[in-house]
Design a protein around this motif. Structure first.
Motif, PDB file in Angstrom:
ATOM      1  N   ASP A  11       0.843  -1.172  -0.188  1.00  0.00           N
ATOM      2  CA  ASP A  11      -0.064   0.050  -0.090  1.00  0.00           C
ATOM      3  C   ASP A  11       0.985   1.325   0.062  1.00  0.00           C
ATOM      4  O   ASP A  11       1.951   1.291   0.429  1.00  0.00           O
ATOM      5  CB  ASP A  11      -0.813   0.010   1.252  1.00  0.00           C
ATOM      6  CG  ASP A  11      -1.834   0.925   1.161  1.00  0.00           C
ATOM      7  OD1 ASP A  11      -1.609   2.285   1.518  1.00  0.00           O
ATOM      8  OD2 ASP A  11      -3.067   0.805   0.938  1.00  0.00           O
ATOM      9  N   PRO A  12       0.567   2.382  -0.772  1.00  0.00           N
ATOM     10  CA  PRO A  12       1.162   3.552  -0.591  1.00  0.00           C
ATOM     11  C   PRO A  12       1.875   3.928   0.712  1.00  0.00           C
ATOM     12  O   PRO A  12       2.777   4.631   0.790  1.00  0.00           O
ATOM     13  CB  PRO A  12       0.116   4.481  -1.345  1.00  0.00           C
ATOM     14  CG  PRO A  12      -0.434   3.687  -2.261  1.00  0.00           C
ATOM     15  CD  PRO A  12      -0.933   2.480  -1.434  1.00  0.00           C
ATOM     16  N   VAL A  13       0.889   3.810   1.791  1.00  0.00           N
ATOM     17  CA  VAL A  13       1.451   4.321   2.878  1.00  0.00           C
ATOM     18  C   VAL A  13       2.630   3.468   3.492  1.00  0.00           C
ATOM     19  O   VAL A  13       3.111   3.995   4.422  1.00  0.00           O
ATOM     20  CB  VAL A  13       0.064   4.144   3.955  1.00  0.00           C
ATOM     21  CG1 VAL A  13      -0.130   2.646   4.297  1.00  0.00           C
ATOM     22  CG2 VAL A  13       0.165   5.076   5.174  1.00  0.00           C
ATOM     23  N   GLY A  44       4.049  -9.747   0.726  1.00  0.00           N
ATOM     24  CA  GLY A  44       2.774  -8.852   0.817  1.00  0.00           C
ATOM     25  C   GLY A  44       1.891  -8.679  -0.487  1.00  0.00           C
ATOM     26  O   GLY A  44       2.520  -8.958  -1.549  1.00  0.00           O
ATOM     27  N   GLU A  45       0.681  -8.445  -0.461  1.00  0.00           N
ATOM     28  CA  GLU A  45      -0.284  -8.123  -1.684  1.00  0.00           C
ATOM     29  C   GLU A  45      -0.788  -6.722  -1.462  1.00  0.00           C
ATOM     30  O   GLU A  45      -1.180  -6.421  -0.141  1.00  0.00           O
ATOM     31  CB  GLU A  45      -0.960  -9.116  -1.974  1.00  0.00           C
ATOM     32  CG  GLU A  45      -1.461  -9.291  -3.215  1.00  0.00           C
ATOM     33  CD  GLU A  45      -0.297  -9.181  -4.305  1.00  0.00           C
ATOM     34  OE1 GLU A  45      -0.064  -8.182  -5.041  1.00  0.00           O
ATOM     35  OE2 GLU A  45       0.329 -10.279  -4.770  1.00  0.00           O
ATOM     36  N   GLY A  46      -1.209  -6.253  -2.434  1.00  0.00           N
ATOM     37  CA  GLY A  46      -2.102  -4.830  -2.493  1.00  0.00           C
ATOM     38  C   GLY A  46      -1.926  -4.082  -3.620  1.00  0.00           C
ATOM     39  O   GLY A  46      -1.341  -4.299  -4.330  1.00  0.00           O
ATOM     40  N   PRO A  47      -2.562  -2.818  -3.234  1.00  0.00           N
ATOM     41  CA  PRO A  47      -2.791  -1.902  -4.451  1.00  0.00           C
ATOM     42  C   PRO A  47      -1.716  -1.367  -5.232  1.00  0.00           C
ATOM     43  O   PRO A  47      -1.715  -0.696  -6.441  1.00  0.00           O
ATOM     44  CB  PRO A  47      -3.671  -0.990  -3.967  1.00  0.00           C
ATOM     45  CG  PRO A  47      -3.759  -0.826  -2.516  1.00  0.00           C
ATOM     46  CD  PRO A  47      -3.139  -2.348  -2.086  1.00  0.00           C
ATOM     47  N   ALA A  48      -0.661  -1.252  -4.361  1.00  0.00           N
ATOM     48  CA  ALA A  48       0.638  -0.759  -4.949  1.00  0.00           C
ATOM     49  C   ALA A  48       1.523  -1.503  -5.616  1.00  0.00           C
ATOM     50  O   ALA A  48       2.455  -1.312  -6.112  1.00  0.00           O
ATOM     51  CB  ALA A  48       1.420  -0.032  -3.662  1.00  0.00           C
ATOM     52  N   ARG A  49       1.070  -2.747  -5.785  1.00  0.00           N
ATOM     53  CA  ARG A  49       1.874  -3.830  -6.274  1.00  0.00           C
ATOM     54  C   ARG A  49       2.575  -3.456  -7.920  1.00  0.00           C
ATOM     55  O   ARG A  49       3.506  -3.535  -8.219  1.00  0.00           O
ATOM     56  CB  ARG A  49       1.185  -5.168  -6.461  1.00  0.00           C
ATOM     57  CG  ARG A  49       2.194  -6.415  -7.118  1.00  0.00           C
ATOM     58  CD  ARG A  49       1.633  -7.745  -7.211  1.00  0.00           C
ATOM     59  NE  ARG A  49       2.726  -8.528  -7.749  1.00  0.00           N
ATOM     60  CZ  ARG A  49       3.221  -9.740  -6.901  1.00  0.00           C
ATOM     61  NH1 ARG A  49       2.801  -9.813  -5.833  1.00  0.00           N
ATOM     62  NH2 ARG A  49       4.218 -10.430  -7.571  1.00  0.00           N
ATOM     63  N   ALA A  50       1.483  -3.108  -8.728  1.00  0.00           N
ATOM     64  CA  ALA A  50       1.851  -2.561 -10.181  1.00  0.00           C
ATOM     65  C   ALA A  50       2.752  -1.427 -10.045  1.00  0.00           C
ATOM     66  O   ALA A  50       3.795  -1.479 -10.847  1.00  0.00           O
ATOM     67  CB  ALA A  50       0.663  -2.147 -10.931  1.00  0.00           C
ATOM     68  N   SER A  51       2.770  -0.459  -9.198  1.00  0.00           N
ATOM     69  CA  SER A  51       3.788   0.850  -9.123  1.00  0.00           C
ATOM     70  C   SER A  51       4.964   0.386  -8.822  1.00  0.00           C
ATOM     71  O   SER A  51       6.101   0.810  -9.375  1.00  0.00           O
ATOM     72  CB  SER A  51       3.025   1.891  -8.156  1.00  0.00           C
ATOM     73  OG  SER A  51       2.921   1.404  -6.958  1.00  0.00           O
ATOM     74  N   ILE A  52       5.020  -0.502  -7.829  1.00  0.00           N
ATOM     75  CA  ILE A  52       6.183  -1.413  -7.357  1.00  0.00           C
ATOM     76  C   ILE A  52       6.796  -1.858  -8.187  1.00  0.00           C
ATOM     77  O   ILE A  52       8.133  -1.781  -8.477  1.00  0.00           O
ATOM     78  CB  ILE A  52       6.060  -1.966  -6.126  1.00  0.00           C
ATOM     79  CG1 ILE A  52       5.650  -1.079  -4.629  1.00  0.00           C
ATOM     80  CG2 ILE A  52       7.383  -2.810  -5.758  1.00  0.00           C
ATOM     81  CD1 ILE A  52       5.145  -2.042  -3.804  1.00  0.00           C
ATOM     82  N   GLU A  53       6.471  -2.690  -9.125  1.00  0.00           N
ATOM     83  CA  GLU A  53       6.736  -3.508 -10.093  1.00  0.00           C
ATOM     84  C   GLU A  53       7.263  -2.692 -11.377  1.00  0.00           C
ATOM     85  O   GLU A  53       8.360  -2.976 -11.888  1.00  0.00           O
ATOM     86  CB  GLU A  53       6.046  -4.476 -10.925  1.00  0.00           C
ATOM     87  CG  GLU A  53       5.318  -5.779  -9.813  1.00  0.00           C
ATOM     88  CD  GLU A  53       4.467  -6.770 -10.307  1.00  0.00           C
ATOM     89  OE1 GLU A  53       4.410  -7.893 -10.045  1.00  0.00           O
ATOM     90  OE2 GLU A  53       3.634  -6.035 -11.064  1.00  0.00           O
TER      91      GLU A  53
END
Length: 202
Positions: free
Chosen positions: A35-37, A64-73
Protein backbone atom coordinates in the motif's frame (compact mmCIF):
# COMPACT_ATOMS: atom_id res chain seq x y z
CA UNK A 1 1.39 -8.87 20.38
CA UNK A 2 2.85 -11.97 18.76
CA UNK A 3 3.00 -15.71 19.29
CA UNK A 4 6.45 -16.00 20.86
CA UNK A 5 6.31 -19.75 20.39
CA UNK A 6 6.19 -19.20 16.64
CA UNK A 7 8.35 -16.07 16.36
CA UNK A 8 11.74 -16.75 17.92
CA UNK A 9 15.39 -16.57 16.82
CA UNK A 10 16.28 -19.07 14.12
CA UNK A 11 19.41 -20.12 12.26
CA UNK A 12 20.02 -17.84 9.27
CA UNK A 13 21.88 -20.41 7.18
CA UNK A 14 19.22 -23.08 7.69
CA UNK A 15 16.46 -20.60 6.87
CA UNK A 16 18.19 -19.58 3.63
CA UNK A 17 18.68 -23.18 2.59
CA UNK A 18 14.99 -23.84 3.22
CA UNK A 19 13.97 -20.83 1.09
CA UNK A 20 16.58 -21.31 -1.62
CA UNK A 21 18.27 -17.98 -0.88
CA UNK A 22 21.99 -17.26 -1.43
CA UNK A 23 24.08 -17.88 1.67
CA UNK A 24 26.37 -14.87 1.29
CA UNK A 25 23.94 -12.17 0.13
CA UNK A 26 22.88 -9.23 2.29
CA UNK A 27 19.14 -9.68 2.57
CA UNK A 28 16.68 -6.91 3.41
CA UNK A 29 13.12 -8.04 4.15
CA UNK A 30 9.88 -6.06 4.11
CA UNK A 31 6.62 -7.65 5.25
CA UNK A 32 3.21 -6.00 4.92
CA UNK A 33 0.44 -4.85 2.65
CA UNK A 34 1.63 -3.34 -0.63
CA UNK A 35 0.00 0.00 0.00
CA UNK A 36 1.36 3.52 -0.70
CA UNK A 37 1.28 4.30 3.04
CA UNK A 38 3.95 1.63 3.61
CA UNK A 39 6.59 3.62 1.72
CA UNK A 40 7.84 0.67 -0.32
CA UNK A 41 8.62 2.97 -3.24
CA UNK A 42 11.21 4.67 -1.04
CA UNK A 43 12.68 1.31 -0.07
CA UNK A 44 12.98 0.21 -3.70
CA UNK A 45 14.48 3.59 -4.64
CA UNK A 46 17.19 3.04 -2.00
CA UNK A 47 18.32 -0.24 -3.55
CA UNK A 48 20.56 1.24 -6.31
CA UNK A 49 22.47 3.17 -3.63
CA UNK A 50 22.86 -0.01 -1.59
CA UNK A 51 24.03 -1.91 -4.66
CA UNK A 52 26.74 0.69 -5.25
CA UNK A 53 27.92 0.92 -1.65
CA UNK A 54 27.77 -2.67 -0.40
CA UNK A 55 30.53 -5.16 -1.11
CA UNK A 56 27.96 -7.95 -0.70
CA UNK A 57 25.20 -8.69 -3.19
CA UNK A 58 22.13 -6.99 -1.69
CA UNK A 59 18.65 -8.41 -2.20
CA UNK A 60 15.29 -6.97 -1.17
CA UNK A 61 12.45 -9.43 -0.60
CA UNK A 62 8.91 -8.07 -0.33
CA UNK A 63 6.18 -10.21 1.23
CA UNK A 64 2.61 -9.02 0.88
CA UNK A 65 -0.04 -8.06 -1.62
CA UNK A 66 -1.99 -4.89 -2.29
CA UNK A 67 -2.90 -2.00 -4.58
CA UNK A 68 0.65 -0.66 -4.90
CA UNK A 69 2.02 -3.84 -6.47
CA UNK A 70 1.85 -2.58 -10.06
CA UNK A 71 3.62 0.69 -9.24
CA UNK A 72 6.32 -1.16 -7.28
CA UNK A 73 6.88 -3.57 -10.18
CA UNK A 74 7.12 -0.63 -12.57
CA UNK A 75 9.70 1.08 -10.34
CA UNK A 76 11.72 -2.16 -10.17
CA UNK A 77 11.76 -2.35 -13.98
CA UNK A 78 12.62 1.33 -14.42
CA UNK A 79 15.57 1.09 -12.02
CA UNK A 80 16.83 -2.18 -13.49
CA UNK A 81 16.40 -4.00 -10.18
CA UNK A 82 14.87 -7.23 -11.47
CA UNK A 83 17.66 -9.36 -9.98
CA UNK A 84 17.80 -7.39 -6.75
CA UNK A 85 14.15 -6.97 -5.74
CA UNK A 86 11.79 -9.95 -5.46
CA UNK A 87 8.03 -9.72 -4.80
CA UNK A 88 6.67 -12.91 -3.26
CA UNK A 89 3.04 -11.92 -2.83
CA UNK A 90 1.03 -12.88 0.22
CA UNK A 91 2.42 -15.84 2.16
CA UNK A 92 1.05 -17.82 5.10
CA UNK A 93 1.84 -16.49 8.56
CA UNK A 94 3.42 -19.86 9.40
CA UNK A 95 6.15 -19.20 6.80
CA UNK A 96 7.08 -15.77 8.16
CA UNK A 97 9.44 -16.91 10.97
CA UNK A 98 11.64 -18.63 8.38
CA UNK A 99 11.68 -15.46 6.27
CA UNK A 100 12.58 -13.29 9.25
CA UNK A 101 15.33 -15.73 10.21
CA UNK A 102 16.75 -15.58 6.68
CA UNK A 103 17.08 -11.79 6.72
CA UNK A 104 19.96 -9.60 7.84
CA UNK A 105 17.65 -6.65 8.47
CA UNK A 106 13.92 -5.91 8.27
CA UNK A 107 12.74 -2.58 6.85
CA UNK A 108 9.55 -0.61 7.52
CA UNK A 109 9.40 2.82 5.87
CA UNK A 110 5.75 3.68 6.47
CA UNK A 111 4.33 7.19 6.32
CA UNK A 112 2.01 6.27 9.20
CA UNK A 113 1.83 3.41 11.73
CA UNK A 114 0.26 2.42 15.01
CA UNK A 115 2.25 -0.19 16.93
CA UNK A 116 3.36 -2.35 13.98
CA UNK A 117 3.37 -6.08 14.58
CA UNK A 118 5.98 -6.57 11.86
CA UNK A 119 8.55 -4.82 14.08
CA UNK A 120 7.66 -7.02 17.06
CA UNK A 121 7.79 -10.16 14.89
CA UNK A 122 11.19 -9.21 13.46
CA UNK A 123 12.67 -8.47 16.89
CA UNK A 124 11.17 -11.66 18.33
CA UNK A 125 13.04 -13.53 15.57
CA UNK A 126 16.24 -11.72 16.52
CA UNK A 127 16.47 -9.41 13.52
CA UNK A 128 17.17 -5.66 13.67
CA UNK A 129 14.73 -3.22 12.10
CA UNK A 130 15.35 -0.06 10.09
CA UNK A 131 12.17 2.01 10.27
CA UNK A 132 10.74 5.47 9.88
CA UNK A 133 10.13 7.43 13.07
CA UNK A 134 6.31 7.37 12.97
CA UNK A 135 3.50 6.31 15.33
CA UNK A 136 4.55 3.77 17.93
CA UNK A 137 7.75 2.77 16.10
CA UNK A 138 10.10 4.81 18.37
CA UNK A 139 8.69 2.92 21.37
CA UNK A 140 9.92 -0.34 19.79
CA UNK A 141 13.10 0.75 18.03
CA UNK A 142 15.80 1.91 20.42
CA UNK A 143 18.45 3.53 18.25
CA UNK A 144 21.46 1.26 18.02
CA UNK A 145 19.93 -1.36 20.33
CA UNK A 146 17.04 -2.89 18.41
CA UNK A 147 17.57 -1.17 15.09
CA UNK A 148 17.99 2.20 13.42
CA UNK A 149 15.51 5.01 12.76
CA UNK A 150 15.07 6.84 9.47
CA UNK A 151 14.35 10.55 9.89
CA UNK A 152 14.47 11.67 6.23
CA UNK A 153 12.47 10.29 3.34
CA UNK A 154 15.48 10.28 1.05
CA UNK A 155 16.69 7.13 -0.79
CA UNK A 156 20.37 7.84 -0.13
CA UNK A 157 19.71 8.34 3.59
CA UNK A 158 17.64 5.14 3.74
CA UNK A 159 20.45 3.25 2.01
CA UNK A 160 22.89 4.72 4.52
CA UNK A 161 20.83 3.47 7.48
CA UNK A 162 20.36 0.04 5.91
CA UNK A 163 24.07 -0.24 5.21
CA UNK A 164 24.87 0.69 8.81
CA UNK A 165 22.53 -2.05 10.00
CA UNK A 166 23.98 -4.57 7.54
CA UNK A 167 27.55 -3.78 8.60
CA UNK A 168 26.88 -4.33 12.31
CA UNK A 169 26.98 -7.52 14.32
CA UNK A 170 23.63 -7.92 16.10
CA UNK A 171 22.96 -10.33 18.96
CA UNK A 172 19.74 -12.15 18.03
CA UNK A 173 19.10 -13.28 21.61
CA UNK A 174 19.45 -9.72 22.88
CA UNK A 175 17.14 -8.37 20.17
CA UNK A 176 14.54 -10.98 20.99
CA UNK A 177 14.71 -10.15 24.71
CA UNK A 178 13.35 -6.66 24.03
CA UNK A 179 9.92 -8.04 23.09
CA UNK A 180 9.56 -10.89 25.58
CA UNK A 181 6.72 -8.95 27.22
CA UNK A 182 4.80 -8.74 23.92
CA UNK A 183 3.19 -12.19 23.84
CA UNK A 184 -0.56 -12.30 23.22
CA UNK A 185 -1.11 -13.31 26.87
CA UNK A 186 0.98 -10.40 28.15
CA UNK A 187 -0.76 -7.86 25.94
CA UNK A 188 -4.23 -9.22 26.82
CA UNK A 189 -3.38 -9.12 30.52
CA UNK A 190 -2.30 -5.46 30.32
CA UNK A 191 -5.40 -4.59 28.33
CA UNK A 192 -7.62 -6.23 30.95
CA UNK A 193 -5.83 -4.26 33.67
CA UNK A 194 -6.74 -1.04 31.84
CA UNK A 195 -10.40 -2.05 31.61
CA UNK A 196 -10.49 -3.06 35.28
CA UNK A 197 -8.97 0.29 36.24
CA UNK A 198 -11.62 2.17 34.25
CA UNK A 199 -14.43 0.13 35.79
CA UNK A 200 -13.11 0.58 39.32
CA UNK A 201 -12.85 4.32 38.81
CA UNK A 202 -16.39 4.66 37.48
Amino acid sequence: GVDLGMFSPGDRSAARRALGLPAAAAIVLAVGRLDPVKGLDLLVAAMPFLRERSSRGVQLHLIGEGPARASIERLVRERGLGEQVVLHGELSSSSLPTWYSSADVVALLSHSEGCPNVVIEALACGRPVVATCVGGVPELIREGETGLLVDRRDPAHVADRLLQALDREWDSTDLSSHVRNRSWDDVARRQLDVYRGVLEAS
